[in-house]
Enzyme design. Sequence first.
Site, PDB file in Angstrom:
ATOM      1  N   GLU A 381     -71.073   8.631   5.043  1.00  9.43           N
ATOM      2  CA  GLU A 381     -70.057   9.086   4.082  1.00  9.43           C
ATOM      3  C   GLU A 381     -70.296   8.651   2.641  1.00  9.43           C
ATOM      4  OE1 GLU A 381     -66.296   7.899   5.742  1.00  9.43           O
ATOM      5  OE2 GLU A 381     -66.203   9.709   6.957  1.00  9.43           O
ATOM      6  N   GLU A 462     -67.694  13.369  13.061  1.00  5.54           N
ATOM      7  CA  GLU A 462     -66.424  12.640  13.247  1.00  5.54           C
ATOM      8  C   GLU A 462     -65.265  13.599  13.045  1.00  5.54           C
ATOM      9  OE1 GLU A 462     -65.679   8.946  11.112  1.00  5.54           O
ATOM     10  OE2 GLU A 462     -67.824   8.524  11.032  1.00  5.54           O
TER      11      GLU A 462
END
Length: 748
Positions: A381, A462
């Site tokens: 991320e 995710e």
Amino acid sequence: MRRYENFNSGWIFKAGFEKDQAGSLQSGETVRLPHTAVELPYNYFDETEYQKAFTYQKVIAYEPGFDGREVSVVFDAAMADAVVYLNGVEIIAHKDGYTPFEARLTPHLKAGDNLLTVKIDGSENPEIPPFGGQIDYLTYAGIYRDVWLKVTSPVSIANVKIETPDALADEKTVRAKVFIADPTGKGTSGTVRVTVRDESGLDVASGEANVSDSTVTVELSGIREAQLWDIDDPVLYTLAVELQTSHGKDHVESRFGFRTAEYTVDGFFLNGRNLKLRGLNRHQAWPHLGYAMGRRGQEKDADILKFDLRCNIVRTSHYPQSKWFLDRCDEIGLLVFEEIPGWQHIGGKAWQQESIENVRRMIERDWNHPSIIIWGVRINESQDNHDFYAETNRVARELDSTRQTGGVRFITDSELLEDVYTMNDFILGQEEMPGRNRERVVLRPQSETTGLKHKVPYMITEYNGHMYPTKRFDQEQRQAEHVTRHLLILNAAAGDPSISGSTGWCMYDYNTHRDFGSGDRICYHGVLDMYREPKFAAYAYASQGDADGGVVLQPVTFWARGERNIGGVLPLIVLTNCDYIELKFGDYAPKRIYPDKETYPHLPHPPVVIDLRTVTPEEFGSWGRLWRDGVITGFVDGEAVKTMTLHADPEPTTLQIAPDATDLVAGEKDCVRVILRALDQGGNILPFFDDPVAVSLEGPGRIVGPELISFKGGAAGLYIEAGDEKGTLTLKASCRPFADQTVTFTLT
Ligand code: GAL
């Protein structure tokens, strides 16, 4: 020949470190590895307690067998910043908490006793990935993996990389690249012999080559009738390498498999067969023990993912995990997405260089695991960073051209330097965010995330997690929504052929920093709790496996008149892989209900949803009406295969004590999980039973954590750790209103 021995016992441990004392043995506690520097409470703790320096020491008596040989100590990992000294002299430093490092003792060894001192600094040193920003997990300090004593000939085998270039052909090839270590420059000339053995130990191919350099490649071709490694039949082979030089012999073995794995614009293909990836993210953490779990617990996690949750993939978020875990994934056929350490933050140039080294270390450690299908080479991320990620990708491809790269992002329109666009898609739930007035969207369209008009290999890495934290003992309505969100995403991913699959956030709840989680240092994001006890959402995954691998029949309810808002249990989701179910409410006639293919057309096994389409309000009644037993039966091929009775008046009946195993190994810090459950007369968990339970252990071992614990939602977990002596261990659990329970473990 090589000696490679467990070196876990007899370490002296103490808090603090003074460099000028690295050469003298200090007083401390005697410990066995794997070891966590600080055993934290279950929750509500101060995580800075382990963010400091610690000392580990061990005496090595010189042996005649060391004469003329290379002697080193291999650390499978230590968190976070390790410096190793021998007799007070620094011999190696390693700034990576997740990969192995080797302390070469040879030039510093003396006759008599030698003192090995290891400084472990658990600080979140901003120079070391993943540190420098916030991270949503803990990095528990300690020498938390195994340590080995290695004694070899002066010229030895450093590593071997095994490739199977034509795995799908009838006649297969094995290419073994052997790396030679010659630290004293003795010269590498000699021969290398490579043998491939099957699981029964039979040789299936062998070959030889002369060595003159630091690497040599041996190719064995024409291998007939070799079996593929696949998720349902994970056939492994062993490659043995023997090195013979004028300085002696060396020998190493590594397992591998024949398989192909490819992400394409049309999804993922294993051995040429399209496979929808369905899995979860996994941290490597345990209550109290932190990262310091040995082989059994590592293997157990893989087994839970494969056999209980029926996943076919796991992502090792957010770092390289234990080799015991990965070995087990190879053995049972669980695919792995492995990635480098990191979480959102990218540091300066030196930090990035360290991260590039992380890529190298991860791949060089793990390139022979058939279960690993992709390397994650971005900081989870993080923002785009062209030069940095061009380099991580270049290094990954140079080291291992047989696997694709991915890089987990949550930003859209991110520069695609990897082979696969791997996206954390948290769109589901965003309709609830303040100021957003939008419709519920389950997954973003691929073109919206990639910003590209054309399709690319694509995976959802995710979803859910912080968008809907849910405790095992949360109100059932919330849990039904938790289940629904997991099902919706699994369904959407299954229905889009260009999505290779998904790994949800996450396998189990985990301890975290104060900046995350529910304020008690836990992120309740798992489909299991911290002890791996299932929430209802676990069965959203489990039920996707076919019934012949285990029948699943799990109604998402605590079965009470007044647990939900307004009362009743409708709509009632029954997670199942049965063809249909029958529900009987008290004396009412049974109802046959089929899976909800309308809402979940793409799931292998949609849940049964009982609502006013199939039952009448009179039957289930409303507030003030009589509450009754429910009996749910699942059918496969017309046969009743499982029945559950949900009692209208649950009574505390049994204290269940459920260890994962009762045979432990003495002298290895073997650690086994035990779950205690408060059950009613139907064998169902009493969901609001929170009484204390006293646990005690007799024999050579210990209970990890406190001896007085509270049930949480009818279940409690603990670990039993074997001591050094053989014998028996007896665990006793006492809790009102149940009869005491004991379980005996054998230590051999
Ligand atoms: C993601 C992150 C995970 C975890 C998760 C919670 O942003 O990658 O580590 O924090 O959110 O949903």
